[in-house]
Design a protein around this motif. Structure first.
Motif, PDB file in Angstrom:
ATOM      1  N   THR A  46     -39.282 -42.511 -83.101  1.00 12.64           N
ATOM      2  CA  THR A  46     -40.069 -41.400 -83.637  1.00 12.64           C
ATOM      3  C   THR A  46     -40.436 -40.400 -82.541  1.00 12.64           C
ATOM      4  OG1 THR A  46     -41.010 -42.899 -85.290  1.00 12.64           O
ATOM      5  CG2 THR A  46     -42.152 -40.809 -84.919  1.00 12.64           C
ATOM      6  N   LEU A  47     -40.886 -40.936 -81.380  1.00  8.62           N
ATOM      7  CA  LEU A  47     -41.254 -40.053 -80.265  1.00  8.62           C
ATOM      8  C   LEU A  47     -40.068 -39.220 -79.787  1.00  8.62           C
ATOM      9  CD1 LEU A  47     -43.594 -42.090 -77.860  1.00  8.62           C
ATOM     10  CD2 LEU A  47     -44.218 -40.296 -79.468  1.00  8.62           C
ATOM     11  N   ALA A  48     -38.872 -39.819 -79.838  1.00  7.77           N
ATOM     12  CA  ALA A  48     -37.679 -39.139 -79.319  1.00  7.77           C
ATOM     13  C   ALA A  48     -37.379 -37.853 -80.076  1.00  7.77           C
ATOM     14  CB  ALA A  48     -36.474 -40.081 -79.379  1.00  7.77           C
ATOM     15  N   ASP A  49     -37.899 -37.748 -81.288  1.00 12.60           N
ATOM     16  CA  ASP A  49     -37.662 -36.531 -82.077  1.00 12.60           C
ATOM     17  C   ASP A  49     -38.706 -35.450 -81.824  1.00 12.60           C
ATOM     18  OD1 ASP A  49     -35.391 -37.515 -83.400  1.00 12.60           O
ATOM     19  OD2 ASP A  49     -36.643 -38.602 -84.846  1.00 12.60           O
ATOM     20  N   THR A  50     -39.840 -35.841 -81.251  1.00  9.88           N
ATOM     21  CA  THR A  50     -40.960 -34.885 -81.161  1.00  9.88           C
ATOM     22  C   THR A  50     -41.374 -34.536 -79.733  1.00  9.88           C
ATOM     23  OG1 THR A  50     -42.509 -36.745 -81.353  1.00  9.88           O
ATOM     24  CG2 THR A  50     -41.876 -35.615 -83.389  1.00  9.88           C
ATOM     25  N   LEU A  51     -41.334 -35.526 -78.835  1.00 10.53           N
ATOM     26  CA  LEU A  51     -41.830 -35.293 -77.469  1.00 10.53           C
ATOM     27  C   LEU A  51     -40.773 -34.652 -76.583  1.00 10.53           C
ATOM     28  CD1 LEU A  51     -43.927 -38.397 -76.373  1.00 10.53           C
ATOM     29  CD2 LEU A  51     -44.692 -36.213 -77.242  1.00 10.53           C
ATOM     30  N   PRO A  52     -41.195 -33.948 -75.517  1.00  7.17           N
ATOM     31  CA  PRO A  52     -40.236 -33.473 -74.509  1.00  7.17           C
ATOM     32  C   PRO A  52     -39.451 -34.649 -73.920  1.00  7.17           C
ATOM     33  CG  PRO A  52     -42.374 -32.459 -74.177  1.00  7.17           C
ATOM     34  CD  PRO A  52     -42.572 -33.515 -75.212  1.00  7.17           C
ATOM     35  N   ALA A  53     -38.217 -34.382 -73.528  1.00  9.06           N
ATOM     36  CA  ALA A  53     -37.324 -35.452 -73.064  1.00  9.06           C
ATOM     37  C   ALA A  53     -37.916 -36.225 -71.892  1.00  9.06           C
ATOM     38  CB  ALA A  53     -35.973 -34.854 -72.676  1.00  9.06           C
ATOM     39  N   CYS A  54     -38.556 -35.513 -70.948  1.00  8.21           N
ATOM     40  CA  CYS A  54     -39.076 -36.193 -69.759  1.00  8.21           C
ATOM     41  C   CYS A  54     -40.194 -37.166 -70.132  1.00  8.21           C
ATOM     42  CB  CYS A  54     -39.551 -35.186 -68.721  1.00  8.21           C
ATOM     43  SG  CYS A  54     -40.720 -33.973 -69.346  1.00  8.21           S
ATOM     44  N   ASP A  55     -41.013 -36.822 -71.135  1.00  5.23           N
ATOM     45  CA  ASP A  55     -42.094 -37.717 -71.577  1.00  5.23           C
ATOM     46  C   ASP A  55     -41.538 -38.955 -72.266  1.00  5.23           C
ATOM     47  OD1 ASP A  55     -44.067 -36.108 -70.571  1.00  5.23           O
ATOM     48  OD2 ASP A  55     -44.437 -35.046 -72.441  1.00  5.23           O
ATOM     49  N   VAL A  56     -40.524 -38.756 -73.102  1.00  3.53           N
ATOM     50  CA  VAL A  56     -39.909 -39.896 -73.785  1.00  3.53           C
ATOM     51  C   VAL A  56     -39.280 -40.840 -72.768  1.00  3.53           C
ATOM     52  CG1 VAL A  56     -38.262 -40.620 -75.549  1.00  3.53           C
ATOM     53  CG2 VAL A  56     -39.456 -38.449 -75.792  1.00  3.53           C
ATOM     54  N   CYS A  57     -38.649 -40.263 -71.744  1.00  5.89           N
ATOM     55  CA  CYS A  57     -38.043 -41.099 -70.686  1.00  5.89           C
ATOM     56  C   CYS A  57     -39.097 -41.966 -70.015  1.00  5.89           C
ATOM     57  CB  CYS A  57     -37.365 -40.214 -69.640  1.00  5.89           C
ATOM     58  SG  CYS A  57     -35.754 -39.611 -70.132  1.00  5.89           S
ATOM     59  N   GLU A  58     -40.241 -41.369 -69.722  1.00  3.49           N
ATOM     60  CA  GLU A  58     -41.299 -42.111 -69.042  1.00  3.49           C
ATOM     61  C   GLU A  58     -41.789 -43.272 -69.899  1.00  3.49           C
ATOM     62  OE1 GLU A  58     -45.474 -41.203 -66.588  1.00  3.49           O
ATOM     63  OE2 GLU A  58     -44.449 -39.590 -67.686  1.00  3.49           O
ATOM     64  N   ALA A  59     -42.014 -43.013 -71.205  1.00  2.14           N
ATOM     65  CA  ALA A  59     -42.490 -44.068 -72.106  1.00  2.14           C
ATOM     66  C   ALA A  59     -41.422 -45.136 -72.302  1.00  2.14           C
ATOM     67  CB  ALA A  59     -42.881 -43.448 -73.453  1.00  2.14           C
ATOM     68  N   ALA A  60     -40.171 -44.707 -72.485  1.00  2.00           N
ATOM     69  CA  ALA A  60     -39.085 -45.666 -72.736  1.00  2.00           C
ATOM     70  C   ALA A  60     -38.813 -46.534 -71.510  1.00  2.00           C
ATOM     71  CB  ALA A  60     -37.820 -44.918 -73.134  1.00  2.00           C
ATOM     72  N   SER A  61     -38.983 -45.971 -70.334  1.00  2.00           N
ATOM     73  CA  SER A  61     -38.699 -46.739 -69.114  1.00  2.00           C
ATOM     74  C   SER A  61     -39.633 -47.940 -68.986  1.00  2.00           C
ATOM     75  CB  SER A  61     -38.805 -45.841 -67.884  1.00  2.00           C
ATOM     76  OG  SER A  61     -40.142 -45.404 -67.690  1.00  2.00           O
ATOM     77  N   ILE A  62     -40.889 -47.798 -69.474  1.00  2.00           N
ATOM     78  CA  ILE A  62     -41.848 -48.903 -69.402  1.00  2.00           C
ATOM     79  C   ILE A  62     -41.383 -50.045 -70.296  1.00  2.00           C
ATOM     80  CG2 ILE A  62     -44.206 -49.604 -69.946  1.00  2.00           C
ATOM     81  CD1 ILE A  62     -45.063 -46.712 -69.236  1.00  2.00           C
ATOM     82  N   VAL A  63     -40.999 -49.728 -71.525  1.00  2.00           N
ATOM     83  CA  VAL A  63     -40.518 -50.756 -72.460  1.00  2.00           C
ATOM     84  C   VAL A  63     -39.257 -51.416 -71.915  1.00  2.00           C
ATOM     85  CG1 VAL A  63     -39.668 -51.165 -74.802  1.00  2.00           C
ATOM     86  CG2 VAL A  63     -41.536 -49.533 -74.411  1.00  2.00           C
ATOM     87  N   LEU A  64     -38.355 -50.605 -71.356  1.00  2.00           N
ATOM     88  CA  LEU A  64     -37.086 -51.140 -70.857  1.00  2.00           C
ATOM     89  C   LEU A  64     -37.302 -52.074 -69.665  1.00  2.00           C
ATOM     90  CD1 LEU A  64     -34.121 -50.975 -71.578  1.00  2.00           C
ATOM     91  CD2 LEU A  64     -33.865 -49.077 -69.987  1.00  2.00           C
ATOM     92  N   CYS A  65     -38.370 -51.833 -68.895  1.00  2.00           N
ATOM     93  CA  CYS A  65     -38.687 -52.736 -67.778  1.00  2.00           C
ATOM     94  C   CYS A  65     -38.928 -54.157 -68.287  1.00  2.00           C
ATOM     95  CB  CYS A  65     -39.923 -52.245 -67.030  1.00  2.00           C
ATOM     96  SG  CYS A  65     -39.620 -50.907 -65.878  1.00  2.00           S
ATOM     97  N   PHE A  66     -39.663 -54.283 -69.393  1.00  2.00           N
ATOM     98  CA  PHE A  66     -39.926 -55.617 -69.951  1.00  2.00           C
ATOM     99  C   PHE A  66     -38.637 -56.271 -70.437  1.00  2.00           C
ATOM    100  CE2 PHE A  66     -44.223 -54.029 -69.869  1.00  2.00           C
ATOM    101  CZ  PHE A  66     -44.993 -55.161 -69.660  1.00  2.00           C
ATOM    102  N   VAL A  67     -37.729 -55.479 -70.972  1.00  2.00           N
ATOM    103  CA  VAL A  67     -36.445 -56.017 -71.445  1.00  2.00           C
ATOM    104  C   VAL A  67     -35.616 -56.512 -70.271  1.00  2.00           C
ATOM    105  CG1 VAL A  67     -34.287 -55.438 -72.610  1.00  2.00           C
ATOM    106  CG2 VAL A  67     -36.466 -54.539 -73.484  1.00  2.00           C
ATOM    107  N   LYS A  68     -35.456 -55.660 -69.279  1.00  2.00           N
ATOM    108  CA  LYS A  68     -34.589 -56.018 -68.145  1.00  2.00           C
ATOM    109  C   LYS A  68     -35.177 -57.139 -67.291  1.00  2.00           C
ATOM    110  CE  LYS A  68     -34.673 -53.662 -64.296  1.00  2.00           C
ATOM    111  NZ  LYS A  68     -34.815 -54.635 -63.181  1.00  2.00           N
ATOM    112  N   ASP A  69     -36.456 -57.011 -66.921  1.00  2.00           N
ATOM    113  CA  ASP A  69     -37.044 -57.966 -65.973  1.00  2.00           C
ATOM    114  C   ASP A  69     -37.280 -59.340 -66.596  1.00  2.00           C
ATOM    115  OD1 ASP A  69     -37.053 -56.073 -63.959  1.00  2.00           O
ATOM    116  OD2 ASP A  69     -39.054 -55.351 -64.438  1.00  2.00           O
ATOM    117  N   SER A  70     -37.268 -59.440 -67.934  1.00  2.00           N
ATOM    118  CA  SER A  70     -37.474 -60.748 -68.572  1.00  2.00           C
ATOM    119  C   SER A  70     -36.203 -61.582 -68.589  1.00  2.00           C
ATOM    120  CB  SER A  70     -37.965 -60.547 -70.016  1.00  2.00           C
ATOM    121  OG  SER A  70     -36.941 -59.957 -70.809  1.00  2.00           O
ATOM    122  N   TYR A  71     -35.053 -60.941 -68.374  1.00  2.00           N
ATOM    123  CA  TYR A  71     -33.783 -61.652 -68.582  1.00  2.00           C
ATOM    124  C   TYR A  71     -33.600 -62.874 -67.685  1.00  2.00           C
ATOM    125  CZ  TYR A  71     -28.932 -62.702 -69.376  1.00  2.00           C
ATOM    126  OH  TYR A  71     -27.774 -63.362 -69.675  1.00  2.00           O
TER     127      TYR A  71
END
Length: 888
Positions: free
Chosen positions: A238-263
């Motif tokens: 939902t955010l990807a459709d509304t927020l500026p790209a740089c803001d979405v990247c910042e938010a998505a990077s936090i979630v992706l950290c949990f995905v990658k570092d948990s492996y």
């Protein structure tokens, strides 16, 4: 020290009475102790000296936890947030909450045991609740905000540092789960990023990234149980459709950290991410990053790309692929023996995201980062290239679209293709076919140029590519293109070409010529192909342009391997047809000629193609070039360049005579030494007035070696005409000994005739002041060769040239200096005829006749300073004379 001792005693007392005190009294005693503790810490430069620091940490942390819970208990979010601010606000010398926070902050930086006590107090869960409130509930701004902002920043920094220190420990992660706020905060970052407290965005990201790195099985099970990643991914869509790209990247990077570092602990979160279209989310977000300004959102964009790259190795099973190795391959390539390092690609989905972005985006930064990611994956394990190329074929497919990309991306892509050969030692035939097709179509000249440079680097690596690119038709394609360009050059000779022809297209011609040169180098078969295509007349057209000349000469030099006569005809013809002022062209042709003359088989072709007369005509063309002062045209050329041309001309003649009795006899019998003397004498530095020289008495007398040393070291300011004469005589001296063609020209070339220096070799420091210098192994100065007592005379005709120039070593106004150098040269010539063998060689060269005819004034006048030394030379030679008429 006294203060710490006092504090130590007070704390021991507190420790003893605390169990018997009411909680209110216990809290009061502790709060009274803390200001003294902070004061002692400030006065001791941060050192803490207490007997039971762990107990203090535990007590202070428990009290801070208690106060936080008391202020938050049962209150709505906004009230709770306001209560937190009031609790931790610095009031006067410090409120109770601030006092506790600062004490915990200092204690958290001591040692691990103390940190464990802090963690065990329940503070991790309490501070996670605080962080959630700080992030999600922005406070309304008041008029006092400016005054409190500095204090707020200090409070924020202390809170964040405490959390970072606690949450990097596994025990800290387990404790924070008690608050049940971790999932809430992660979800909040994915849904409220645009509505959150902006001053807490970066700190929250830091804390969550620290937690992600320290995940445990318990925390992963917890996050999985509450569908944390699933919900976060849905929110981010939902955010990807509304927020500026740089803001979405910042938010998505936090979630992706949990995905990658948990492996490394569990694959549960990455599975949840994949099952909920996580990679489609990243593709959507990254494609929105097209056109971002420089550095806008770069850290988080790069972080996502780096994590995607890492996720390619996150898989349970090794990929098994069996590719068909197309031959021929480089000799040292063996796929069966390719060892795996363990960092192999096991998950193709994240790589497909990278591949799709490159195919769908023309953004320079995105494309460059993806190519860099591919290079990184290859560097992890060389097997990865084959795993990817035999499944997804990224490079193969990228080749079809690379001409649409920005120029820097094209350069980076072809460097990556080049590394397949240079680093992996593998010949990717299918990719090379597509690159060759790209060159043939030439849709974007810059792309064609970059592609050809890539193939050129490969060709220079191994001779195998000469066969590969001939059999693939590339050599024929390049020859056809060069024929077309040569015709254009011939038609447009002397006219101004459009700017495009002077830019990329001209560079493309240069690289095509270099490619043909590389393909024909050491390949007689390819050289025959070039000749059979009838390309020789077209190739030589490129000689006139300095940009094309080096590669063109390399091609022609390779042609000499199969036909010396054709090469010599082209080079000698070009030398003779060059204009008087095309000195750089002549120098380049002469240097090429010298390389070919190293082969004795070329000497006959040189002679039959009028090579000697051709080189001597170069000297004739320079009549008056070294006169002092120089004419306006020759002054623009510069004497350094003129002397260099004289040097290489004489060097070429010497090389053609070297160990070749047929050429030596031809040169002698046809009076070419006399012609050489005449041409050298007309250069302008030698005297040509024809007036009778008046003898003078010499004040001092130096040897020829001393003259040469003085000229070389500039220890004496000789006039320009004399310096030039001495250097030419030095050339002739090396020619006499048959060594001139072995010398190196080490002069530091200065830009002349409006051109920049083309000689990359710089003279040694000691030679920078001088127009040029010789250097041979073992010789410190060229004059050192003059110290040989009885040298071997190889080309006696060169001595005759020196004798013919002897009376021309004169300049009006320099009678003393002129006569001194003349005497020095005669003495040196006398030193050359010490042995019977050398005298015989000299006589056979006609030196007796030369002395009589060239130095008649001095030889026949008893009072002339040169009379006596010339007579001695004559007497030594007369005993060896074989022709009586010479004596008569």
């Amino acid at each position: 020290t006294l203060l710490w001792e006092t504090l130590g005693k007070q704390f021991v007392e507190y420790e003893q009475v605390a169990p018997f005190l009411f909680p209110e009294d216990q809290q009061r005693r502790l709060l009274e102790f803390l200001p003294l503790f902070l004061k002692a810490w400030e006065q001791s430069a941060g050192a803490i000296k207490l007997p039971n620091i762990q107990l203090l940490a535990s007590e202070v942390s428990k009290l801070l936890t208690k106060e936080i819970k008391r202020n938050l208990n049962g209150k709505p979010a906004e009230e709770a947030r306001l209560a937190l601010d009031q609790l931790l606000q610095q009031k006067g010398e410090g409120g109770d909450g601030y006092l506790l926070l600062k004490s915990v902050y200092l204690l958290s930086q001591t040692d691990l045991r103390t940190m464990w006590n802090i963690i065990g107090s329940g503070l991790p869960a309490a501070l996670m609740h605080c962080l959630y409130l700080f992030f999600t509930v922005p406070l309304k701004k008041t008029s006092d905000d400016r005054e409190t902002s500095e204090d707020d920043a200090q409070t924020q920094e202390m809170l964040v540092k405490i959390m970072l220190n606690m949450y990097k420990e596994e025990q800290g992660i387990e404790e924070l789960l008690a608050a049940d706020k971790l999932q809430s905060l992660i979800v909040a970052t994915s849904s409220l990023w645009d509505q959150c407290n902006h001053s807490w965005k970066a700190p929250t990201g830091r804390v969550l990234r620290t937690i992600a790195k320290a995940q445990t099985k318990t925390s992963i099970v917890y996050l999985q149980a509450v569908d944390c990643i699933k919900i976060a991914v849905q929110n981010l869509f939902t955010l990807a459709d509304t927020l500026p790209a740089c803001d979405v990247c910042e938010a998505a990077s936090i979630v992706l950290c949990f995905v990658k570092d948990s492996y490394p602990v569990s694959s549960a979160l990455i599975t949840e991410f994949e099952n909920n279209d996580g990679y489609q989310l990243l593709l959507k977000i990254l494609l929105r990053c097209e056109g971002l300004q420089q550095n806008e959102g770069d850290p988080y964009l790069d972080e996502i790309l780096d994590m995607l790259t890492c996720l390619t190795t996150c898989g349970k099973t090794e990929l098994k692929v069996s590719g068909n190795i197309v031959h021929p391959q480089l000799p040292h390539f063996d796929f069966e023996r390719t060892q795996s390092s363990g960092m192999t690609v096991k998950n193709l989905q994240p790589f497909q995201v990278l591949q799709s972005i490159f195919q769908r985006s023309n953004d320079q930064h995105l494309c460059e980062r993806i190519l860099a990611a591919i290079g990184t994956i290859w560097a992890w394990d060389r097997v990865n290239f084959f795993l990817l190329e035999w499944t997804l074929q990224p490079i193969n497919q990228f080749t079809d679209i690379i001409h649409f990309k920005p120029h820097p991306v094209q350069i980076q892509f072809f460097r990556l293709v080049e590394s397949i050969v240079l680093d992996l030692s593998y010949v990717p035939h299918e990719i090379l076919k597509k690159v060759q097709y790209l060159i043939k179509e030439n849709i974007v000249p810059f792309c064609t140029l970059t592609a050809l440079q890539c193939l050129l680097s490969m060709t220079q690596k191994d001779l195998l590519f000469s066969d590969i690119f001939r059999d693939s038709g590339l050599l024929g394609l390049l020859l056809a293109l060069l024929r077309k360009e040569a015709k254009i050059l011939r038609k447009s000779a002397g006219t101004h070409l459009p700017a495009l022809k002077e830019g990329t297209e001209k560079q493309l011609n240069v690289v095509m010529l270099k490619m043909v040169a590389a393909l024909t180098a050491r390949s007689v078969r390819n050289t025959v192909v070039l000749k059979d295509y009838g390309m020789v007349p077209y190739i030589k057209i490129f000689l006139d342009d300095e940009c094309y000349r080096s590669a063109t000469l390399t091609i022609l030099e390779q042609l000499s391997v199969i036909n010396y006569e054709e090469y010599m005809s082209i080079i000698i013809g070009a030398l003779c047809s060059s204009t008087q002022w095309e000195l750089h062209l002549k120098l380049d042709l002469l240097k090429s000629l010298l390389r070919i003359l190293e082969s004795p088989k070329s000497h006959s072709a040189f002679r039959t193609c009028s090579g000697f007369n051709g080189l001597l005509s170069l000297l004739s063309d320079m009549e008056g070039a070294l006169q002092d002062p120089p004419s306006e045209q020759w002054a623009a050329v510069g004497e350094n360049c003129i002397l260099e041309l004289v040097f290489y001309t004489l060097q070429g003649i010497t090389a053609a005579l070297h160990l070749d009795p047929v050429n030596s006899n031809f040169f002698q019998k046809n009076g070419l030494f006399e012609k050489m003397a005449e041409d050298l004498g007309s250069l302008g530095c030698f005297w040509t007035e024809g007036k009778r020289q008046i003898p003078v008495s010499l004040e001092k007398k130096r040897t020829f070696a001393e003259f040469l040393d003085a000229t070389f070291s500039s220890s004496e300011p000789f006039p320009a005409w004399l310096k030039n004469c001495i250097w030419i005589l030095n050339f002739l001296d090396h020619m006499v000994k048959g060594t001139l063609h072995q010398e190196s020209y080490l002069k530091e070339r200065k830009p002349e005739i409006g051109k920049e220096s083309r000689d990359d070799q710089e003279a040694p420091q000691a030679q920078e002041e001088h127009p040029f210098a010789f250097k041979r192994p073992g010789n410190k100065l060229p004059a050192s060769t003059l110290e040989v007592r009885d040298c071997t005379i190889v080309h006696a005709g060169a001595v005759c040239v020196m004798v013919r120039l002897l009376p021309k070593l004169y300049k009006e106004g320099h009678a003393q200096l002129s006569q001194e150098i003349q005497c020095a040269l005669v003495d040196y010539i006398q030193s050359l005829v010490k042995s019977e063998k050398s005298r015989q060689v000299m006589c056979e060269s006609g030196l007796l006749s030369t002395i009589i005819t060239s130095c008649q004034d001095a030889f026949c006048c008893d009072s002339h300073p040169l009379h006596l030394p010339l007579t001695r030379v004559f007497e030594k030679l007369a005993s060896q004379a074989v022709e009586p008429h010479v004596l008569r």
